[in-house]
Design an enzyme around this catalytic site. Sequence first.
Site, short mmCIF file in Angstrom:
data_model
loop_
_atom_site.label_atom_id
_atom_site.label_comp_id
_atom_site.label_asym_id
_atom_site.label_seq_id
_atom_site.Cartn_x
_atom_site.Cartn_y
_atom_site.Cartn_z
N LYS A 1 2.46 -3.24 7.28
CA LYS A 1 2.68 -3.44 5.84
C LYS A 1 4.11 -3.05 5.46
CE LYS A 1 0.06 -4.55 3.11
NZ LYS A 1 -0.43 -5.88 2.62
N THR B 1 0.82 -1.21 0.00
CA THR B 1 0.00 0.00 0.00
C THR B 1 0.86 1.26 0.00
OG1 THR B 1 -1.41 1.29 1.50
CG2 THR B 1 -0.14 -0.43 2.52
N ASP B 2 0.29 2.36 -0.51
CA ASP B 2 0.99 3.65 -0.44
C ASP B 2 1.13 4.13 1.01
OD1 ASP B 2 -1.67 4.35 0.06
OD2 ASP B 2 -1.79 5.88 -1.51
N GLU B 3 0.37 3.55 1.94
CA GLU B 3 0.42 4.03 3.33
C GLU B 3 1.77 3.78 3.99
OE1 GLU B 3 -3.14 3.57 5.61
OE2 GLU B 3 -4.36 3.30 3.81
N TYR C 1 -1.40 -0.31 11.17
CA TYR C 1 -1.61 -1.01 9.91
C TYR C 1 -0.46 -0.73 8.95
CZ TYR C 1 -3.19 -1.49 5.05
OH TYR C 1 -3.26 -1.78 3.70
P1 NAD Z 1 -9.77 -7.11 2.84
O1 NAD Z 1 -9.71 -6.80 4.29
O2 NAD Z 1 -11.03 -6.83 2.07
O3 NAD Z 1 -9.43 -8.65 2.59
C1 NAD Z 1 -8.40 -9.31 3.26
C2 NAD Z 1 -8.62 -10.80 3.07
O4 NAD Z 1 -7.53 -11.49 3.73
C3 NAD Z 1 -9.91 -11.33 3.72
O5 NAD Z 1 -10.58 -12.18 2.81
C4 NAD Z 1 -9.44 -12.09 4.94
O6 NAD Z 1 -10.29 -13.17 5.30
C5 NAD Z 1 -8.07 -12.58 4.48
N1 NAD Z 1 -7.15 -12.86 5.59
C6 NAD Z 1 -6.88 -12.07 6.66
N2 NAD Z 1 -5.99 -12.66 7.48
C7 NAD Z 1 -5.67 -13.85 6.89
C8 NAD Z 1 -4.78 -14.91 7.24
N3 NAD Z 1 -4.05 -14.88 8.36
N4 NAD Z 1 -4.70 -15.98 6.42
C9 NAD Z 1 -5.45 -16.04 5.28
N5 NAD Z 1 -6.31 -15.07 4.92
C10 NAD Z 1 -6.41 -13.98 5.71
O7 NAD Z 1 -8.54 -6.34 2.18
P2 NAD Z 1 -8.40 -5.67 0.74
O8 NAD Z 1 -8.90 -4.28 0.83
O9 NAD Z 1 -8.93 -6.59 -0.29
O10 NAD Z 1 -6.81 -5.58 0.63
C11 NAD Z 1 -6.06 -6.65 0.06
C12 NAD Z 1 -4.59 -6.30 0.12
O11 NAD Z 1 -4.36 -5.08 -0.59
C13 NAD Z 1 -4.06 -6.05 1.53
O12 NAD Z 1 -2.79 -6.60 1.63
C14 NAD Z 1 -4.00 -4.54 1.66
O13 NAD Z 1 -2.98 -4.14 2.54
C15 NAD Z 1 -3.68 -4.15 0.22
N6 NAD Z 1 -4.16 -2.81 -0.18
C16 NAD Z 1 -5.46 -2.45 0.02
C17 NAD Z 1 -5.91 -1.19 -0.41
C18 NAD Z 1 -7.35 -0.77 -0.24
O14 NAD Z 1 -7.67 0.40 -0.52
N7 NAD Z 1 -8.26 -1.64 0.17
C19 NAD Z 1 -4.99 -0.31 -1.00
C20 NAD Z 1 -3.66 -0.72 -1.19
C21 NAD Z 1 -3.26 -1.97 -0.79
P1 TYD Z 2 -10.31 4.52 4.87
O1 TYD Z 2 -11.31 4.09 3.86
O2 TYD Z 2 -10.38 3.94 6.24
O3 TYD Z 2 -8.88 4.30 4.21
P2 TYD Z 2 -7.41 4.76 4.73
O4 TYD Z 2 -7.52 5.35 6.07
O5 TYD Z 2 -6.67 3.48 4.72
O6 TYD Z 2 -6.95 5.73 3.71
O7 TYD Z 2 -10.42 6.10 5.03
C1 TYD Z 2 -10.24 6.97 3.91
C2 TYD Z 2 -10.31 8.39 4.43
O8 TYD Z 2 -11.64 8.67 4.89
C3 TYD Z 2 -9.40 8.64 5.62
O9 TYD Z 2 -8.85 9.96 5.52
C4 TYD Z 2 -10.34 8.57 6.82
C5 TYD Z 2 -11.66 9.05 6.26
N1 TYD Z 2 -12.88 8.44 6.87
C6 TYD Z 2 -13.91 9.27 7.33
O10 TYD Z 2 -13.84 10.51 7.25
N2 TYD Z 2 -15.02 8.67 7.86
C7 TYD Z 2 -15.14 7.32 7.97
O11 TYD Z 2 -16.16 6.82 8.52
C8 TYD Z 2 -14.07 6.48 7.48
C9 TYD Z 2 -14.15 4.99 7.57
C10 TYD Z 2 -12.97 7.10 6.94
#
Ligand code: NAD
Ligand code: TYD
Length: 341
Positions: free
Chosen positions: A148, A120-122, A144
């Site tokens: 990562k 992630t960019d985070e 988090y």
């Molecule tokens: P999500 O929370 O929707 O899904 C995570 C999945 O991992 C779930 O199905 C969960 O059951 C499974 N999981 C968790 N712990 C596990 C374990 N110990 N063993 C096996 N499975 C396990 O997450 P997402 O949003 O789909 O993100 C997927 C990946 O992409 C993550 O690594 C996250 O850091 C990365 N990512 C997400 C975003 C975003 O905006 N959602 C952005 C950049 C990177």
């Molecule tokens: P989020 O979807 O939790 O992603 P991340 O924190 O990983 O970027 O949040 C996106 C942005 O929205 C973040 O600046 C926090 C804000 N936010 C709210 O203002 N209200 C909410 O209820 C949530 C979940 C997030």
Amino acid sequence: MKLLVTGGAGFIGSNFIRHMISTYPGYKIINLDMLTYAGNLENLTDIENTPNYSFIKGDICDRQLIDDIEFDAIINFAAESHVDRSIIDSYPFLRTNVTGTQNLLEAARKRGCRILHVSTDEVYGSTEEGLFTEESHLRPNSPYAASKASSDLLARAYYETYMLDVIVTRCSNNYGPYQFPEKLVPLVVVNALGDRPVPVYGDGRNIRDWIYVLDHCRALDIVFHRAKPGDVYNIGSREEWQNIDIIKTLLAVIAEKTGADKVAMTEKMTFVKDRPGHDRRYALDPSRIETELGWKPVTGFREGLSGTVDWYLSNRQLWGRIISGEYMEYYKLQYGARPPR
Ligand code: NAD
Ligand code: TYD
């Protein structure tokens, strides 16, 4: 190609599996997922009977289990993924995101196979100006993000020490179908449709860089097939938005699509206590993947948001089942501690 996809029952993983099943009918896709609160096999109902797809319920921290699976490459999506939850309890984040990733790196090392680690960019932290490149320092601020970043460093160490064929991608905030309604975009949609207040953290001026999930999946497909061992790629759409503007846009789109009163819809916005350590701005430079691999996003932000609202409107039963039980307990804990400002 037997591809082990971990975390495939979550948001991005399920979209990725659907993409791969249709793009590469000759590949065998094995989905390994522990089915935490965020994992939902209903995300894959439409492809669950496809002959080249199989599911294993299991934990990426389980060494024996991974040793027993036959595969040629790994794509790791499995993670604890929500910043707010990591602030309440960071233990599961360290366990899955660090130890789990280490376990997968070891499994890839034993077999000498490729592993793409989805990050992630985070990991770069927050910046008031400029864009993060792949060379920027890792300065994670939430538990988090720190977990990562730790896994990214392990990936780097495995490349340097063992010459493991490992690739890391760092993507910006994703939105689209099948996202768990704890993250901003689906939470706004689900709350607005459920006639609940829409919580805006702090002053609502924090900036995130947004990408449509299927653009991310296409990027991963390209990186997986074309990157060199040790490569790191940022994946972003150059769509920087303040939270408040996304929320207003989403509420207007929902009002338009449902015929609800636009003013009443906007009044659902409630400014609440800020997230501790809330990163002000994420902004990625995706030039490397654009120039080296020729990837570009194809979904505009407004078009993507509109399609996402359509998906949530057409899939009320699916997410309706999610927003009960554990979800409501989490919601009360999280938002009970966030009174209106
Ligand atoms: P999500 O929370 O929707 O899904 C995570 C999945 O991992 C779930 O199905 C969960 O059951 C499974 N999981 C968790 N712990 C596990 C374990 N110990 N063993 C096996 N499975 C396990 O997450 P997402 O949003 O789909 O993100 C997927 C990946 O992409 C993550 O690594 C996250 O850091 C990365 N990512 C997400 C975003 C975003 O905006 N959602 C952005 C950049 C990177
Ligand atoms: P989020 O979807 O939790 O992603 P991340 O924190 O990983 O970027 O949040 C996106 C942005 O929205 C973040 O600046 C926090 C804000 N936010 C709210 O203002 N209200 C909410 O209820 C949530 C979940 C997030």
